[in-house]
Design a protein around this motif. Structure first.
Motif, PDB file in Angstrom:
ATOM      1  N   VAL A  17       2.266   0.751  -3.256  1.00  0.00           N
ATOM      2  CA  VAL A  17       1.089   0.090  -3.841  1.00  0.00           C
ATOM      3  C   VAL A  17       0.745   0.710  -5.197  1.00  0.00           C
ATOM      4  O   VAL A  17       0.559   1.915  -5.316  1.00  0.00           O
ATOM      5  CB  VAL A  17      -0.113   0.179  -2.890  1.00  0.00           C
ATOM      6  CG1 VAL A  17      -1.338  -0.502  -3.517  1.00  0.00           C
ATOM      7  CG2 VAL A  17       0.219  -0.462  -1.552  1.00  0.00           C
ATOM      8  N   GLU A  74      -5.098   5.668  10.066  1.00  0.00           N
ATOM      9  CA  GLU A  74      -5.117   4.638   9.035  1.00  0.00           C
ATOM     10  C   GLU A  74      -6.034   3.478   9.427  1.00  0.00           C
ATOM     11  O   GLU A  74      -6.747   2.936   8.580  1.00  0.00           O
ATOM     12  CB  GLU A  74      -3.698   4.139   8.759  1.00  0.00           C
ATOM     13  CG  GLU A  74      -2.797   5.198   8.121  1.00  0.00           C
ATOM     14  CD  GLU A  74      -3.370   5.756   6.837  1.00  0.00           C
ATOM     15  OE1 GLU A  74      -3.804   4.968   5.967  1.00  0.00           O
ATOM     16  OE2 GLU A  74      -3.412   6.996   6.700  1.00  0.00           O
ATOM     17  N   TRP A  78      -9.402   2.468   7.167  1.00  0.00           N
ATOM     18  CA  TRP A  78      -9.688   1.157   6.591  1.00  0.00           C
ATOM     19  C   TRP A  78     -10.900   0.494   7.235  1.00  0.00           C
ATOM     20  O   TRP A  78     -11.623  -0.260   6.577  1.00  0.00           O
ATOM     21  CB  TRP A  78      -8.447   0.270   6.661  1.00  0.00           C
ATOM     22  CG  TRP A  78      -7.423   0.746   5.687  1.00  0.00           C
ATOM     23  CD1 TRP A  78      -6.238   1.372   5.966  1.00  0.00           C
ATOM     24  CD2 TRP A  78      -7.528   0.707   4.261  1.00  0.00           C
ATOM     25  NE1 TRP A  78      -5.590   1.706   4.802  1.00  0.00           N
ATOM     26  CE2 TRP A  78      -6.354   1.315   3.741  1.00  0.00           C
ATOM     27  CE3 TRP A  78      -8.483   0.210   3.383  1.00  0.00           C
ATOM     28  CZ2 TRP A  78      -6.122   1.440   2.377  1.00  0.00           C
ATOM     29  CZ3 TRP A  78      -8.253   0.338   2.012  1.00  0.00           C
ATOM     30  CH2 TRP A  78      -7.087   0.939   1.531  1.00  0.00           C
ATOM     31  N   SER A 133       5.652   5.901   0.663  1.00  0.00           N
ATOM     32  CA  SER A 133       4.347   5.248   0.583  1.00  0.00           C
ATOM     33  C   SER A 133       3.303   5.852   1.512  1.00  0.00           C
ATOM     34  O   SER A 133       3.588   6.158   2.672  1.00  0.00           O
ATOM     35  CB  SER A 133       4.507   3.758   0.931  1.00  0.00           C
ATOM     36  OG  SER A 133       3.245   3.115   0.975  1.00  0.00           O
ATOM     37  N   ASN A 134       2.090   5.974   1.002  1.00  0.00           N
ATOM     38  CA  ASN A 134       0.926   6.253   1.834  1.00  0.00           C
ATOM     39  C   ASN A 134       0.427   4.919   2.390  1.00  0.00           C
ATOM     40  O   ASN A 134      -0.382   4.232   1.769  1.00  0.00           O
ATOM     41  CB  ASN A 134      -0.194   6.912   1.012  1.00  0.00           C
ATOM     42  CG  ASN A 134       0.009   8.399   0.842  1.00  0.00           C
ATOM     43  OD1 ASN A 134       0.877   8.999   1.476  1.00  0.00           O
ATOM     44  ND2 ASN A 134      -0.787   9.006  -0.018  1.00  0.00           N
ATOM     45  N   TYR A 135       0.928   4.557   3.546  1.00  0.00           N
ATOM     46  CA  TYR A 135       0.532   3.283   4.148  1.00  0.00           C
ATOM     47  C   TYR A 135       0.754   3.382   5.655  1.00  0.00           C
ATOM     48  O   TYR A 135       0.869   4.483   6.206  1.00  0.00           O
ATOM     49  CB  TYR A 135       1.342   2.121   3.527  1.00  0.00           C
ATOM     50  CG  TYR A 135       0.566   0.818   3.471  1.00  0.00           C
ATOM     51  CD1 TYR A 135      -0.406   0.619   2.505  1.00  0.00           C
ATOM     52  CD2 TYR A 135       0.813  -0.208   4.375  1.00  0.00           C
ATOM     53  CE1 TYR A 135      -1.129  -0.581   2.437  1.00  0.00           C
ATOM     54  CE2 TYR A 135       0.101  -1.407   4.320  1.00  0.00           C
ATOM     55  CZ  TYR A 135      -0.858  -1.580   3.350  1.00  0.00           C
ATOM     56  OH  TYR A 135      -1.561  -2.754   3.294  1.00  0.00           O
ATOM     57  N   ASP A 136       0.801   2.251   6.317  1.00  0.00           N
ATOM     58  CA  ASP A 136       0.977   2.231   7.760  1.00  0.00           C
ATOM     59  C   ASP A 136       2.009   1.181   8.137  1.00  0.00           C
ATOM     60  O   ASP A 136       2.721   0.663   7.267  1.00  0.00           O
ATOM     61  CB  ASP A 136      -0.368   1.979   8.459  1.00  0.00           C
ATOM     62  CG  ASP A 136      -1.089   0.759   7.888  1.00  0.00           C
ATOM     63  OD1 ASP A 136      -0.542  -0.348   8.019  1.00  0.00           O
ATOM     64  OD2 ASP A 136      -2.184   0.919   7.316  1.00  0.00           O
ATOM     65  N   LEU A 139       3.271  -2.156   6.354  1.00  0.00           N
ATOM     66  CA  LEU A 139       4.189  -2.228   5.217  1.00  0.00           C
ATOM     67  C   LEU A 139       5.529  -2.834   5.605  1.00  0.00           C
ATOM     68  O   LEU A 139       6.201  -3.456   4.782  1.00  0.00           O
ATOM     69  CB  LEU A 139       4.379  -0.835   4.611  1.00  0.00           C
ATOM     70  CG  LEU A 139       5.137  -0.757   3.284  1.00  0.00           C
ATOM     71  CD1 LEU A 139       4.530  -1.685   2.242  1.00  0.00           C
ATOM     72  CD2 LEU A 139       5.157   0.676   2.772  1.00  0.00           C
ATOM     73  N   ILE A 158       7.084   6.153   5.334  1.00  0.00           N
ATOM     74  CA  ILE A 158       5.705   5.672   5.394  1.00  0.00           C
ATOM     75  C   ILE A 158       4.844   6.743   6.054  1.00  0.00           C
ATOM     76  O   ILE A 158       5.158   7.229   7.144  1.00  0.00           O
ATOM     77  CB  ILE A 158       5.629   4.343   6.158  1.00  0.00           C
ATOM     78  CG1 ILE A 158       6.500   3.289   5.445  1.00  0.00           C
ATOM     79  CG2 ILE A 158       4.189   3.862   6.269  1.00  0.00           C
ATOM     80  CD1 ILE A 158       6.647   1.994   6.202  1.00  0.00           C
ATOM     81  N   ARG A 165       0.375  12.509   4.685  1.00  0.00           N
ATOM     82  CA  ARG A 165       0.271  11.664   3.500  1.00  0.00           C
ATOM     83  C   ARG A 165       0.668  12.451   2.262  1.00  0.00           C
ATOM     84  O   ARG A 165       0.554  13.677   2.216  1.00  0.00           O
ATOM     85  CB  ARG A 165      -1.174  11.173   3.315  1.00  0.00           C
ATOM     86  CG  ARG A 165      -1.771  10.480   4.514  1.00  0.00           C
ATOM     87  CD  ARG A 165      -3.199  10.016   4.229  1.00  0.00           C
ATOM     88  NE  ARG A 165      -3.205   8.839   3.389  1.00  0.00           N
ATOM     89  CZ  ARG A 165      -3.875   8.745   2.241  1.00  0.00           C
ATOM     90  NH1 ARG A 165      -4.582   9.762   1.785  1.00  0.00           N
ATOM     91  NH2 ARG A 165      -3.826   7.634   1.536  1.00  0.00           N
TER      92      ARG A 165
END
Length: 236
Positions: A17, A74, A78, A133-136, A139, A158, A165
Motif C-alpha cells: 500500500v 489487525e 481497523w 507488506s504491513n497488512y493481513d 491482501l 505479510i 510488522r
C-alpha cells in the motif's frame, strides 16, 4: 546516479500500500460514503483527519508492543480506526464490517502504472521479486485479482502472518529467508521512511524510498517514480 539494482542485488521486495497498490476511490471518500449509507453525513476531510489521528495512535501502540501483530490484532486495529474516523455513526460495527470487506476486494485498489514493466524487467535480469507488506490475509484476495502483480504471489511476506510488522527486525528477517539471499543482497522498495527505508537498512538490507511527493529531500536513496528503479533518470 548509480543503479539501484546493482550486481550485488539478487532480490527486490516491494511494499504494497502506497508503493504498488492505492485505494481507489481514496479511503476518506469510501469512508464518507459508508457513513452516509449508515445515517451520518461527514465531510471526507474531517474523516481524513480523524483517520490519520487514529492510525497514528495504533502505530504508537504497536511500537510500545514491539511491533507484534496477528490477524486478530489487525482486525482490532481497523475496528478502532473505523470507530474513531466515523465517530457519531449509529452502527459503527456495521460500518466496520462493510469497510473491512470493501478493502479485501481487488476492485477497491488500483495498481502503480509502472509496476508491470518494472517487475518484468527485474525478472528478465534473473532478480527474485517479492512483496513485503504491513497488512493481513485480505491482501491475498487483492493480489489474486491483480494480474500485474502475479509475479509477487509466491513470495509475499505479510505482517499478520509473520507475527511482526515493519519496521521490526523479525519482519525483515522473514523477508530475507523468503528471498533466499543474504540481507545485503535484498533491496526493499517502499514509500514509508520509517517502516520501509529505515527499517530495512537497520536490518542490513539495501533500500530505496519511493518519494513521489518529494517529502524527504535529505534521504539519499530515493526515486520519484517506480520506473526509475530499473531506468534511473535524473536525481529527485
Amino acid at each position: 546516479m548509480p543503479p539501484w539494482v546493482h550486481p550485488g542485488i539478487r532480490a527486490v521486495f516491494f511494499d504494497a500500500v502506497g508503493t504498488l497498490l492505492f485505494p481507489w476511490p481514496a479511503a476518506p471518500v469510501v469512508y464518507a460514503g459508508t457513513a452516509l449509507r449508515h445515517g451520518l453525513d461527514l465531510p471526507a476531510d474531517v474523516i481524513r483527519d480523524r483517520f490519520v489521528a487514529a492510525y497514528r495512535a495504533e502505530e504508537a501502540a504497536d511500537r510500545a508492543a514491539g511491533w507484534v501483530t496477528s490477524e486478530a490484532r489487525e482486525v482490532a486495529r481497523w475496528r478502532r480506526i473505523v470507530t474513531e474516523a466515523l465517530a457519531g455513526v449509529p452502527d459503527p460495527d456495521a460500518c466496520f464490517r462493510e469497510l473491512f470487506g470493501h478493502f479485501a476486494r481487488p476492485a477497491a485498489w488500483t495498481v502503480n502504472p509502472d509496476a508491470a514493466a518494472v517487475l518484468s524487467d527485474l525478472q528478465l535480469r534473473g532478480i527474485v521479486v517479492g512483496l513485503a507488506s504491513n497488512y493481513d490475509a485480505r491482501l491475498w484476495s487483492v493480489l489474486g485479482g491483480k494480474p500485474e502483480l502475479a509475479a509477487l504471489r509466491d513470495r509475499a511476506v505479510i505482517s499478520a502472518a509473520v507475527g511482526y510488522r515493519k519496521p521490526a527486525a523479525e519482519f525483515f528477517a522473514e523477508v530475507v529467508r523468503v528471498a533466499g539471499c543474504e540481507p545485503g543482497e535484498v533491496l526493499l522498495v517502499g514509500d514509508d521512511l520509517g517502516n520501509d527505508y529505515r527499517g530495512a537498512t537497520a536490518a542490513g538490507l539495501d533500500a530505496v524510498l519511493l518519494d513521489d511527493r518529494h517529502r524527504h529531500p535529505a534521504t539519499p536513496r530515493r526515486i520519484a517514480r517506480l520506473a526509475e528503479l530499473v531506468h534511473p533518470g535524473d536525481a529527485v
